[in-house]
Design a protein around this motif. Structure first.
Motif, PDB file in Angstrom:
ATOM      1  N   MET A 151       0.810  -0.667   0.063  1.00  0.00           N
ATOM      2  CA  MET A 151       0.065  -0.084   0.091  1.00  0.00           C
ATOM      3  C   MET A 151       0.842   1.278  -0.229  1.00  0.00           C
ATOM      4  N   ILE A 152       0.734   2.169  -1.003  1.00  0.00           N
ATOM      5  CA  ILE A 152       1.217   3.315  -1.103  1.00  0.00           C
ATOM      6  C   ILE A 152       0.905   4.614  -0.589  1.00  0.00           C
ATOM      7  N   SER A 153       0.532   5.545  -0.270  1.00  0.00           N
ATOM      8  CA  SER A 153      -0.408   6.617  -0.026  1.00  0.00           C
ATOM      9  C   SER A 153       0.273   7.718  -0.441  1.00  0.00           C
ATOM     10  N   HIS A 154      -0.435   8.588  -1.157  1.00  0.00           N
ATOM     11  CA  HIS A 154       0.084   9.953  -1.062  1.00  0.00           C
ATOM     12  C   HIS A 154       0.878  10.811  -0.957  1.00  0.00           C
ATOM     13  N   GLU A 155       1.939  11.968  -1.178  1.00  0.00           N
ATOM     14  CA  GLU A 155       2.578  12.174   0.171  1.00  0.00           C
ATOM     15  C   GLU A 155       1.871  13.929  -0.796  1.00  0.00           C
ATOM     16  N   ILE A 156       1.800  14.119   0.791  1.00  0.00           N
ATOM     17  CA  ILE A 156       1.576  15.201   1.336  1.00  0.00           C
ATOM     18  C   ILE A 156       2.062  16.802   1.759  1.00  0.00           C
ATOM     19  N   ASP A 157       2.133  17.344   1.981  1.00  0.00           N
ATOM     20  CA  ASP A 157       2.612  18.539   2.900  1.00  0.00           C
ATOM     21  C   ASP A 157       0.805  19.297   3.437  1.00  0.00           C
ATOM     22  N   TYR A 158       1.923  19.321   4.974  1.00  0.00           N
ATOM     23  CA  TYR A 158       0.984  19.950   5.650  1.00  0.00           C
ATOM     24  C   TYR A 158       1.370  21.026   6.427  1.00  0.00           C
ATOM     25  N   ARG A 159      -0.097  21.813   7.077  1.00  0.00           N
ATOM     26  CA  ARG A 159       0.414  22.711   8.531  1.00  0.00           C
ATOM     27  C   ARG A 159      -0.812  22.640   9.199  1.00  0.00           C
ATOM     28  N   ILE A 160      -0.366  22.859  10.648  1.00  0.00           N
ATOM     29  CA  ILE A 160      -1.888  23.041  11.418  1.00  0.00           C
ATOM     30  C   ILE A 160      -1.710  24.241  11.418  1.00  0.00           C
ATOM     31  N   ILE A 161      -2.837  25.215  11.572  1.00  0.00           N
ATOM     32  CA  ILE A 161      -2.984  26.608  11.925  1.00  0.00           C
ATOM     33  C   ILE A 161      -4.344  27.078  13.332  1.00  0.00           C
ATOM     34  N   GLY A 162      -3.844  27.849  14.178  1.00  0.00           N
ATOM     35  CA  GLY A 162      -4.536  27.815  15.162  1.00  0.00           C
ATOM     36  C   GLY A 162      -4.005  27.150  16.827  1.00  0.00           C
ATOM     37  N   ASP A 163      -4.938  27.422  17.637  1.00  0.00           N
ATOM     38  CA  ASP A 163      -4.763  27.245  18.966  1.00  0.00           C
ATOM     39  C   ASP A 163      -5.474  26.275  19.611  1.00  0.00           C
ATOM     40  N   ASP A 164      -6.973  26.669  19.694  1.00  0.00           N
ATOM     41  CA  ASP A 164      -7.921  26.474  20.290  1.00  0.00           C
ATOM     42  C   ASP A 164      -9.143  25.700  19.590  1.00  0.00           C
ATOM     43  N   ILE A 165      -8.886  26.651  18.464  1.00  0.00           N
ATOM     44  CA  ILE A 165      -9.950  25.523  17.167  1.00  0.00           C
ATOM     45  C   ILE A 165      -9.595  25.259  16.059  1.00  0.00           C
ATOM     46  N   GLN A 166      -8.346  24.695  15.751  1.00  0.00           N
ATOM     47  CA  GLN A 166      -7.156  24.445  14.478  1.00  0.00           C
ATOM     48  C   GLN A 166      -8.167  23.851  12.950  1.00  0.00           C
ATOM     49  N   VAL A 167      -6.748  24.027  12.050  1.00  0.00           N
ATOM     50  CA  VAL A 167      -7.295  24.070  10.644  1.00  0.00           C
ATOM     51  C   VAL A 167      -5.886  23.062  10.531  1.00  0.00           C
ATOM     52  N   VAL A 168      -6.197  22.030   9.614  1.00  0.00           N
ATOM     53  CA  VAL A 168      -5.019  21.616   9.250  1.00  0.00           C
ATOM     54  C   VAL A 168      -4.821  21.994   7.594  1.00  0.00           C
ATOM     55  N   GLU A 169      -4.378  22.402   7.288  1.00  0.00           N
ATOM     56  CA  GLU A 169      -3.710  23.377   5.586  1.00  0.00           C
ATOM     57  C   GLU A 169      -2.639  21.930   4.682  1.00  0.00           C
ATOM     58  N   VAL A 170      -3.782  21.234   3.744  1.00  0.00           N
ATOM     59  CA  VAL A 170      -3.136  20.603   2.924  1.00  0.00           C
ATOM     60  C   VAL A 170      -2.504  20.808   1.952  1.00  0.00           C
ATOM     61  N   GLU A 171      -1.557  21.063   1.514  1.00  0.00           N
ATOM     62  CA  GLU A 171      -1.254  20.987  -0.140  1.00  0.00           C
ATOM     63  C   GLU A 171      -0.506  19.616  -0.787  1.00  0.00           C
ATOM     64  N   LEU A 172      -1.391  19.788  -2.094  1.00  0.00           N
ATOM     65  CA  LEU A 172      -1.392  19.255  -2.577  1.00  0.00           C
ATOM     66  C   LEU A 172      -0.645  19.821  -4.309  1.00  0.00           C
ATOM     67  N   ASP A 173       0.357  18.605  -4.820  1.00  0.00           N
ATOM     68  CA  ASP A 173       0.916  18.139  -5.798  1.00  0.00           C
ATOM     69  C   ASP A 173      -0.346  18.140  -7.287  1.00  0.00           C
ATOM     70  N   PRO A 174       0.083  17.870  -8.404  1.00  0.00           N
ATOM     71  CA  PRO A 174      -0.823  17.850  -9.861  1.00  0.00           C
ATOM     72  C   PRO A 174      -1.152  16.538  -8.879  1.00  0.00           C
ATOM     73  N   ASN A 175      -2.090  16.093  -9.533  1.00  0.00           N
ATOM     74  CA  ASN A 175      -2.667  14.537  -9.345  1.00  0.00           C
ATOM     75  C   ASN A 175      -2.653  13.567  -8.014  1.00  0.00           C
ATOM     76  N   GLU A 176      -2.554  14.957  -6.959  1.00  0.00           N
ATOM     77  CA  GLU A 176      -2.372  14.092  -5.613  1.00  0.00           C
ATOM     78  C   GLU A 176      -3.940  14.131  -4.755  1.00  0.00           C
ATOM     79  N   THR A 177      -3.975  12.995  -4.400  1.00  0.00           N
ATOM     80  CA  THR A 177      -5.858  13.798  -3.613  1.00  0.00           C
ATOM     81  C   THR A 177      -5.374  13.210  -1.570  1.00  0.00           C
ATOM     82  N   VAL A 178      -6.436  14.543  -1.660  1.00  0.00           N
ATOM     83  CA  VAL A 178      -6.728  13.566   0.320  1.00  0.00           C
ATOM     84  C   VAL A 178      -8.225  13.747   0.477  1.00  0.00           C
TER      85      VAL A 178
END
Length: 259
Positions: free
Chosen positions: A1-28
């Motif tokens: 099993m090979i999952s897509h490699e994704i980059d990310y960053r967590i934004i916020g403290d108490d109510i957080q957001v995850v921002e995912v950066e996708l290369d072309p044809n990558e899927t989350v």
């Protein structure tokens, strides 16, 4: 099993957001309704299943989706794919105040993580998500929070949401007793059960609940300080319909004799 490699960053403290950066044809993949925003070039499609088995039959997809309903999740999952040129971003928000936990499944024992039934937020394409029944008798009889769980399997990034503050604990052939509902996730090498919290007096007047979750063995676990069930309970206790004496066992007994 090979999952897509994704980059990310967590934004916020108490109510957080995850921002995912996708290369072309990558899927989350994500729970339905979790998306906060997506940049131009991101396309989304609602599918029945997590997409980890592209050759899965229709009946297999229906069965997998049906088991998700047992955990209280949506029948469908949303797949976000970068169809543009260059990197594009998509973000997912937590459903209530707490912490988003980024977990690299390739560094988890057996590449499998057991997660509370409402804890999954999103993951890299290729991550398999299935229902996990706890076989322990005590869990099924007394611990609704721990009887039906989710199993994440893969070798990419997965993001789990927890309420309040999250603590990671490493057990080395040890036993840890935890308030039921506060177990966010644990490695499959650990044994999980629901047991009585103590004697009758402690169970009734101790204020810690009648049962506790028990983890045994060697492996990692993650604990949340404020699960959504406890948050709702606390808020309802001070709501407009709450009785002033409802927080007291003696007060509750006393109300039986009121006119």
């Amino acid at each position: 099993m090979i999952s897509h490699e994704i980059d990310y960053r967590i934004i916020g403290d108490d109510i957080q957001v995850v921002e995912v950066e996708l290369d072309p044809n990558e899927t989350v993949i994500a729970e339905a309704g979790a998306m906060l925003f997506m940049e131009d070039g991101i396309q989304f499609e609602t599918k029945m299943g997590d997409g980890s088995e592209p050759n899965q039959s229709i009946m297999g997809k229906i069965f997998q989706a049906g088991t998700r309903m047992l955990t209280g999740e949506s029948l469908f999952m949303t797949h976000f794919t970068n169809r543009g040129i260059g990197k594009r971003k998509v973000a997912f928000s937590a459903p209530y105040p707490g912490t988003i936990m980024p977990i690299d499944l390739s560094k988890i024992y057996g590449n499998e993580l057991i997660v509370q039934k409402d804890g999954f937020l999103c993951a890299a394409m290729g991550t398999s998500m299935k229902i996990h029944f706890n076989q322990r008798f005590g869990s099924g009889l007394f611990g609704g929070e721990g009887f039906i769980l989710q199993k994440l399997r893969g070798d990419g990034m997965a993001f789990v949401h927890a309420g309040g503050v999250v603590m990671e604990r490493q057990l080395n052939n040890e036993t840890l007793r935890i308030d039921t509902g506060c177990v966010v996730a644990f490695e499959q090498s650990l044994s999980f059960d629901i047991q009585r919290s103590g004697g009758l007096k402690s169970m009734v007047f101790g204020g810690e609940g009648m049962f506790l979750a028990t983890l045994r063995g060697t492996g990692r676990c993650w604990i949340q300080s404020m699960p959504i069930s406890k948050l709702i309970q606390r808020l309802s206790a001070v709501g407009p319909n709450a009785r002033k004496e409802s927080g007291s066992v003696i007060g509750g007994l006393g109300s039986l004799f009121e006119d």
